[in-house]
Design a protein around this motif. Structure first.
Motif, PDB file in Angstrom:
ATOM      1  N   LEU A  12       0.833  -1.204   0.000  1.00  0.00           N
ATOM      2  CA  LEU A  12       0.000   0.000   0.000  1.00  0.00           C
ATOM      3  C   LEU A  12       0.872   1.260   0.000  1.00  0.00           C
ATOM      4  O   LEU A  12       0.619   2.201  -0.745  1.00  0.00           O
ATOM      5  CB  LEU A  12      -0.933  -0.001   1.215  1.00  0.00           C
ATOM      6  CG  LEU A  12      -1.909   1.157   1.316  1.00  0.00           C
ATOM      7  CD1 LEU A  12      -2.847   1.191   0.117  1.00  0.00           C
ATOM      8  CD2 LEU A  12      -2.703   1.027   2.606  1.00  0.00           C
ATOM      9  N   GLU A  15       2.407   1.606  -3.439  1.00  0.00           N
ATOM     10  CA  GLU A  15       1.402   2.031  -4.411  1.00  0.00           C
ATOM     11  C   GLU A  15       1.162   3.544  -4.315  1.00  0.00           C
ATOM     12  O   GLU A  15       1.052   4.226  -5.327  1.00  0.00           O
ATOM     13  CB  GLU A  15       0.094   1.265  -4.182  1.00  0.00           C
ATOM     14  CG  GLU A  15      -1.104   1.814  -4.936  1.00  0.00           C
ATOM     15  CD  GLU A  15      -0.932   1.875  -6.448  1.00  0.00           C
ATOM     16  OE1 GLU A  15      -1.615   2.705  -7.075  1.00  0.00           O
ATOM     17  OE2 GLU A  15      -0.119   1.111  -7.004  1.00  0.00           O
ATOM     18  N   HIS A  16       1.093   4.072  -3.114  1.00  0.00           N
ATOM     19  CA  HIS A  16       0.900   5.519  -2.936  1.00  0.00           C
ATOM     20  C   HIS A  16       2.146   6.300  -3.367  1.00  0.00           C
ATOM     21  O   HIS A  16       2.033   7.440  -3.800  1.00  0.00           O
ATOM     22  CB  HIS A  16       0.521   5.857  -1.484  1.00  0.00           C
ATOM     23  CG  HIS A  16      -0.940   5.764  -1.242  1.00  0.00           C
ATOM     24  ND1 HIS A  16      -1.786   6.826  -1.401  1.00  0.00           N
ATOM     25  CD2 HIS A  16      -1.707   4.712  -0.867  1.00  0.00           C
ATOM     26  CE1 HIS A  16      -3.016   6.452  -1.126  1.00  0.00           C
ATOM     27  NE2 HIS A  16      -2.994   5.171  -0.799  1.00  0.00           N
ATOM     28  N   LYS A  17       3.312   5.713  -3.275  1.00  0.00           N
ATOM     29  CA  LYS A  17       4.533   6.359  -3.760  1.00  0.00           C
ATOM     30  C   LYS A  17       4.531   6.391  -5.287  1.00  0.00           C
ATOM     31  O   LYS A  17       4.825   7.404  -5.903  1.00  0.00           O
ATOM     32  CB  LYS A  17       5.775   5.633  -3.221  1.00  0.00           C
ATOM     33  CG  LYS A  17       7.091   5.986  -3.908  1.00  0.00           C
ATOM     34  CD  LYS A  17       7.449   7.443  -3.827  1.00  0.00           C
ATOM     35  CE  LYS A  17       8.830   7.679  -4.454  1.00  0.00           C
ATOM     36  NZ  LYS A  17       9.031   9.024  -4.902  1.00  0.00           N
ATOM     37  N   PRO A  20       0.785   8.746  -6.393  1.00  0.00           N
ATOM     38  CA  PRO A  20       0.239   9.534  -5.284  1.00  0.00           C
ATOM     39  C   PRO A  20      -1.117  10.141  -5.635  1.00  0.00           C
ATOM     40  O   PRO A  20      -1.330  10.613  -6.749  1.00  0.00           O
ATOM     41  CB  PRO A  20       1.290  10.613  -5.043  1.00  0.00           C
ATOM     42  CG  PRO A  20       2.144  10.633  -6.258  1.00  0.00           C
ATOM     43  CD  PRO A  20       2.014   9.306  -6.926  1.00  0.00           C
ATOM     44  N   ARG A  21      -2.030  10.093  -4.678  1.00  0.00           N
ATOM     45  CA  ARG A  21      -3.361  10.666  -4.855  1.00  0.00           C
ATOM     46  C   ARG A  21      -3.295  12.161  -4.579  1.00  0.00           C
ATOM     47  O   ARG A  21      -2.525  12.612  -3.741  1.00  0.00           O
ATOM     48  CB  ARG A  21      -4.362  10.060  -3.903  1.00  0.00           C
ATOM     49  CG  ARG A  21      -4.712   8.581  -3.969  1.00  0.00           C
ATOM     50  CD  ARG A  21      -4.048   7.726  -4.995  1.00  0.00           C
ATOM     51  NE  ARG A  21      -4.382   6.317  -4.779  1.00  0.00           N
ATOM     52  CZ  ARG A  21      -3.496   5.362  -4.677  1.00  0.00           C
ATOM     53  NH1 ARG A  21      -2.209   5.623  -4.748  1.00  0.00           N
ATOM     54  NH2 ARG A  21      -3.870   4.123  -4.515  1.00  0.00           N
ATOM     55  N   ALA A  70       4.121   8.692   0.273  1.00  0.00           N
ATOM     56  CA  ALA A  70       2.964   7.844   0.581  1.00  0.00           C
ATOM     57  C   ALA A  70       2.136   8.440   1.717  1.00  0.00           C
ATOM     58  O   ALA A  70       0.909   8.471   1.653  1.00  0.00           O
ATOM     59  CB  ALA A  70       3.426   6.426   0.937  1.00  0.00           C
ATOM     60  N   SER A  71       2.795   8.921   2.752  1.00  0.00           N
ATOM     61  CA  SER A  71       2.090   9.511   3.879  1.00  0.00           C
ATOM     62  C   SER A  71       1.319  10.756   3.448  1.00  0.00           C
ATOM     63  O   SER A  71       0.156  10.945   3.825  1.00  0.00           O
ATOM     64  CB  SER A  71       3.073   9.864   5.000  1.00  0.00           C
ATOM     65  OG  SER A  71       2.388  10.428   6.095  1.00  0.00           O
ATOM     66  N   SER A  73       0.235  11.436   0.428  1.00  0.00           N
ATOM     67  CA  SER A  73      -0.855  10.982  -0.428  1.00  0.00           C
ATOM     68  C   SER A  73      -2.026  10.457   0.406  1.00  0.00           C
ATOM     69  O   SER A  73      -3.183  10.832   0.187  1.00  0.00           O
ATOM     70  CB  SER A  73      -0.337   9.890  -1.373  1.00  0.00           C
ATOM     71  OG  SER A  73      -1.376   9.329  -2.140  1.00  0.00           O
ATOM     72  N   MET A  74      -1.720   9.604   1.369  1.00  0.00           N
ATOM     73  CA  MET A  74      -2.764   9.050   2.240  1.00  0.00           C
ATOM     74  C   MET A  74      -3.417  10.141   3.074  1.00  0.00           C
ATOM     75  O   MET A  74      -4.619  10.099   3.334  1.00  0.00           O
ATOM     76  CB  MET A  74      -2.180   7.961   3.133  1.00  0.00           C
ATOM     77  CG  MET A  74      -1.875   6.681   2.403  1.00  0.00           C
ATOM     78  SD  MET A  74      -1.336   5.433   3.592  1.00  0.00           S
ATOM     79  CE  MET A  74      -0.074   4.629   2.640  1.00  0.00           C
ATOM     80  N   GLU A  77      -6.171  11.893   1.129  1.00  0.00           N
ATOM     81  CA  GLU A  77      -7.396  11.085   1.086  1.00  0.00           C
ATOM     82  C   GLU A  77      -8.118  11.102   2.427  1.00  0.00           C
ATOM     83  O   GLU A  77      -9.345  11.144   2.472  1.00  0.00           O
ATOM     84  CB  GLU A  77      -7.077   9.637   0.701  1.00  0.00           C
ATOM     85  CG  GLU A  77      -6.677   9.455  -0.733  1.00  0.00           C
ATOM     86  CD  GLU A  77      -6.549   7.991  -1.119  1.00  0.00           C
ATOM     87  OE1 GLU A  77      -6.964   7.676  -2.237  1.00  0.00           O
ATOM     88  OE2 GLU A  77      -6.040   7.179  -0.324  1.00  0.00           O
ATOM     89  N   LYS A 111      -6.370   3.558   6.359  1.00  0.00           N
ATOM     90  CA  LYS A 111      -5.171   3.139   5.615  1.00  0.00           C
ATOM     91  C   LYS A 111      -3.881   3.646   6.245  1.00  0.00           C
ATOM     92  O   LYS A 111      -2.822   3.075   6.040  1.00  0.00           O
ATOM     93  CB  LYS A 111      -5.228   3.659   4.183  1.00  0.00           C
ATOM     94  CG  LYS A 111      -6.263   3.021   3.310  1.00  0.00           C
ATOM     95  CD  LYS A 111      -6.197   3.650   1.932  1.00  0.00           C
ATOM     96  CE  LYS A 111      -7.296   3.177   1.025  1.00  0.00           C
ATOM     97  NZ  LYS A 111      -7.222   3.835  -0.294  1.00  0.00           N
TER      98      LYS A 111
END
Length: 161
Positions: A12, A15-17, A20-21, A70-71, A73-74, A77, A111
């Motif tokens: 996970l 994937e976010h790296k 990125p959202r 990743a952090s 990006s999460m 969300e 997440k």
């Protein structure tokens, strides 16, 4: 945490790296701030569109290690659609988990619990919190600007002649 959970969480984060959202810029942000972690070179800028005390939209930009990206990006969300107080509470809880003050709780973190393992690596905690610090600065800076925009030397209405 068992090995299967650990693998899932690592995937996970990766994937976010990789994708990125909410990465990029807002046309007209109401709040913004930047953060830098000179230890590893991470740089993150956060832009918010806040309306009626709620995060309507959020974007982040910059560069950094997998944990930082990743952090961030999460984070986008997790706080999108929340009111500012709830975003601040989530940041405090996430920070407490990473610093070991609280145990990870998927019900509270969602997440973000996948980043709880970072607490075993103290030098990486700053990486995971950089986007969150920028978010908190964006919220606080805008609140400070709103307070300073009010006339300080004006007496309250009931005391005016």
């Amino acid at each position: 945490m068992n090995s299967a959970e650990n693998d899932l969480y690592q995937e996970l984060v990766l994937e976010h790296k990789r994708a990125p959202r909410n990465f990029g810029h807002l046309a007209h942000p109401t709040h913004q701030a930047e953060g830098t972690n000179p230890t590893c070179g991470d740089q993150v800028a956060v832009e918010l569109q806040v309306q009626d005390g709620r995060v309507q939209d959020i974007r982040f930009s910059g560069q950094g290690c997998a944990i930082c990206m990743a952090s961030s990006s999460m984070m986008t969300e997790a706080v999108k659609g929340r009111d500012l107080a709830a975003a601040q509470q989530l940041q405090q809880h996430f920070r407490a988990v990473l610093t070991g003050a609280q145990e990870p709780n998927e019900a509270t973190l969602g997440k973000l619990v996948s980043l709880a393992g970072v607490r075993r690596y103290p030098s990486r905690i700053k990486c995971a919190l950089l986007g969150w610090h920028a978010l908190m600065h964006a919220i606080a800076d805008q609140a400070d600007k709103a307070e300073s925009a009010a006339p300080a030397d004006m007496a309250p209405p009931e005391q005016q002649p």
